[in-house]
Design a protein around this motif. Structure first.
Motif, PDB file in Angstrom:
ATOM      1  N   THR A  29       0.950  -1.010  -0.221  1.00 31.87           N
ATOM      2  CA  THR A  29       0.245   0.048  -0.107  1.00 31.87           C
ATOM      3  C   THR A  29       0.872   1.595   0.365  1.00 31.87           C
ATOM      4  O   THR A  29       0.434   1.944  -0.465  1.00 31.87           O
ATOM      5  CB  THR A  29      -0.928  -0.233   1.629  1.00 31.87           C
ATOM      6  N   PHE A  30       1.488   0.952   0.889  1.00 30.45           N
ATOM      7  CA  PHE A  30       3.065   2.571   1.121  1.00 30.45           C
ATOM      8  C   PHE A  30       3.815   2.354  -0.275  1.00 30.45           C
ATOM      9  O   PHE A  30       3.689   3.675  -0.887  1.00 30.45           O
ATOM     10  CB  PHE A  30       3.904   2.382   2.219  1.00 30.45           C
ATOM     11  N   ALA A  31       3.893   1.609  -0.855  1.00 32.96           N
ATOM     12  CA  ALA A  31       4.469   1.729  -2.321  1.00 32.96           C
ATOM     13  C   ALA A  31       3.431   1.510  -3.509  1.00 32.96           C
ATOM     14  O   ALA A  31       4.263   2.839  -4.334  1.00 32.96           O
ATOM     15  CB  ALA A  31       5.571   0.200  -2.900  1.00 32.96           C
ATOM     16  N   THR A  32       2.653   1.674  -3.240  1.00 34.08           N
ATOM     17  CA  THR A  32       1.932   2.193  -4.140  1.00 34.08           C
ATOM     18  C   THR A  32       1.663   3.809  -4.578  1.00 34.08           C
ATOM     19  O   THR A  32       1.464   4.205  -4.833  1.00 34.08           O
ATOM     20  CB  THR A  32       0.438   1.268  -4.562  1.00 34.08           C
ATOM     21  N   MET A  33       1.311   4.562  -2.953  1.00 32.31           N
ATOM     22  CA  MET A  33       0.828   5.973  -2.301  1.00 32.31           C
ATOM     23  C   MET A  33       1.768   6.173  -3.330  1.00 32.31           C
ATOM     24  O   MET A  33       2.189   7.148  -3.368  1.00 32.31           O
ATOM     25  CB  MET A  33       1.038   5.353  -1.610  1.00 32.31           C
ATOM     26  N   ALA A  34       3.476   5.782  -2.713  1.00 31.30           N
ATOM     27  CA  ALA A  34       4.783   6.348  -3.235  1.00 31.30           C
ATOM     28  C   ALA A  34       4.986   6.808  -5.192  1.00 31.30           C
ATOM     29  O   ALA A  34       5.312   7.395  -5.279  1.00 31.30           O
ATOM     30  CB  ALA A  34       5.754   6.017  -2.565  1.00 31.30           C
ATOM     31  N   GLY A  38       4.382  10.542  -7.005  1.00 29.94           N
ATOM     32  CA  GLY A  38       6.101  10.441  -7.671  1.00 29.94           C
ATOM     33  C   GLY A  38       6.024  10.812  -8.863  1.00 29.94           C
ATOM     34  O   GLY A  38       6.736  11.447  -9.670  1.00 29.94           O
ATOM     35  N   VAL A  39       4.476  10.340  -9.179  1.00 32.88           N
ATOM     36  CA  VAL A  39       4.963  10.393 -11.097  1.00 32.88           C
ATOM     37  C   VAL A  39       4.137  11.488 -11.431  1.00 32.88           C
ATOM     38  O   VAL A  39       3.368  12.171 -10.659  1.00 32.88           O
ATOM     39  CB  VAL A  39       3.388   9.167 -10.963  1.00 32.88           C
ATOM     40  N   PRO A  40       4.660  12.414 -11.673  1.00 32.62           N
ATOM     41  CA  PRO A  40       3.873  13.780 -12.559  1.00 32.62           C
ATOM     42  C   PRO A  40       2.606  13.939 -13.154  1.00 32.62           C
ATOM     43  O   PRO A  40       2.316  12.585 -14.233  1.00 32.62           O
ATOM     44  CB  PRO A  40       5.325  14.352 -13.202  1.00 32.62           C
ATOM     45  N   GLY A  41       1.605  14.228 -12.749  1.00 33.70           N
ATOM     46  CA  GLY A  41      -0.272  14.910 -12.442  1.00 33.70           C
ATOM     47  C   GLY A  41      -0.361  12.982 -12.679  1.00 33.70           C
ATOM     48  O   GLY A  41      -0.879  12.565 -13.383  1.00 33.70           O
ATOM     49  N   GLY A  42       0.085  11.697 -12.103  1.00 33.41           N
ATOM     50  CA  GLY A  42      -0.414  10.664 -11.951  1.00 33.41           C
ATOM     51  C   GLY A  42      -1.372  10.404 -10.442  1.00 33.41           C
ATOM     52  O   GLY A  42      -1.165   9.816 -10.131  1.00 33.41           O
ATOM     53  N   GLY A  43      -1.565  11.459 -10.126  1.00 33.93           N
ATOM     54  CA  GLY A  43      -3.239  11.984  -9.232  1.00 33.93           C
ATOM     55  C   GLY A  43      -1.748  12.467  -7.880  1.00 33.93           C
ATOM     56  O   GLY A  43      -2.507  10.860  -7.367  1.00 33.93           O
ATOM     57  N   ASP A  44      -1.636  12.935  -7.010  1.00 32.30           N
ATOM     58  CA  ASP A  44      -1.156  13.529  -6.262  1.00 32.30           C
ATOM     59  C   ASP A  44      -2.422  13.491  -5.249  1.00 32.30           C
ATOM     60  O   ASP A  44      -3.446  13.525  -5.327  1.00 32.30           O
ATOM     61  CB  ASP A  44      -0.417  14.898  -6.641  1.00 32.30           C
ATOM     62  N   VAL A  59       6.913  11.208  -1.129  1.00 33.35           N
ATOM     63  CA  VAL A  59       7.775  10.167  -1.990  1.00 33.35           C
ATOM     64  C   VAL A  59       8.321   9.544  -0.636  1.00 33.35           C
ATOM     65  O   VAL A  59       8.179   8.277  -0.396  1.00 33.35           O
ATOM     66  CB  VAL A  59       8.035  10.550  -3.173  1.00 33.35           C
ATOM     67  N   PRO A  60       9.605   9.776  -0.154  1.00 36.67           N
ATOM     68  CA  PRO A  60      10.223   9.060   0.804  1.00 36.67           C
ATOM     69  C   PRO A  60       9.596   9.065   1.698  1.00 36.67           C
ATOM     70  O   PRO A  60      10.328   7.183   2.324  1.00 36.67           O
ATOM     71  CB  PRO A  60      11.528   9.926   1.013  1.00 36.67           C
TER      72      PRO A  60
END
Length: 80
Positions: A29-34, A38-44, A59-60
């Motif tokens: 879950t946390f890896a998916t949230m990171a 982290g992806v620009p425009g990927g659903g902040d 992200v960190p």
């Protein structure tokens, strides 16, 4: 009826088995949230972080939380 080895997971109470399964959900879950953060425009996830440098802030934190919660996965892999 075959005898099960000592420590067989089926000998534990249902609540303990459920907790063991639930503990496996944190790291992915946390890896998916990171990844999503982290992806620009990927659903902040955090709208205040828009336009921020992708490696600052959330992200960190999500990556560290994923690493800290990876113990159940490491335990599962090492027991097989």
């Amino acid at each position: 009826m075959p005898v099960r080895p000592a420590g067989d997971p089926r000998d534990r109470p249902a609540a303990r088995r459920a907790a063991d399964r639930l503990s496996l959900a944190a790291a992915p879950t946390f890896a998916t949230m990171a990844l999503l953060t982290g992806v620009p425009g990927g659903g902040d996830i955090c709208s205040a972080a828009q336009g921020a440098w992708p490696l600052s802030g959330m992200v960190p934190m999500y990556l560290l939380m994923s690493a800290f919660h990876s113990a159940p996965w490491l335990k599962l892999v090492s027991s097989r």
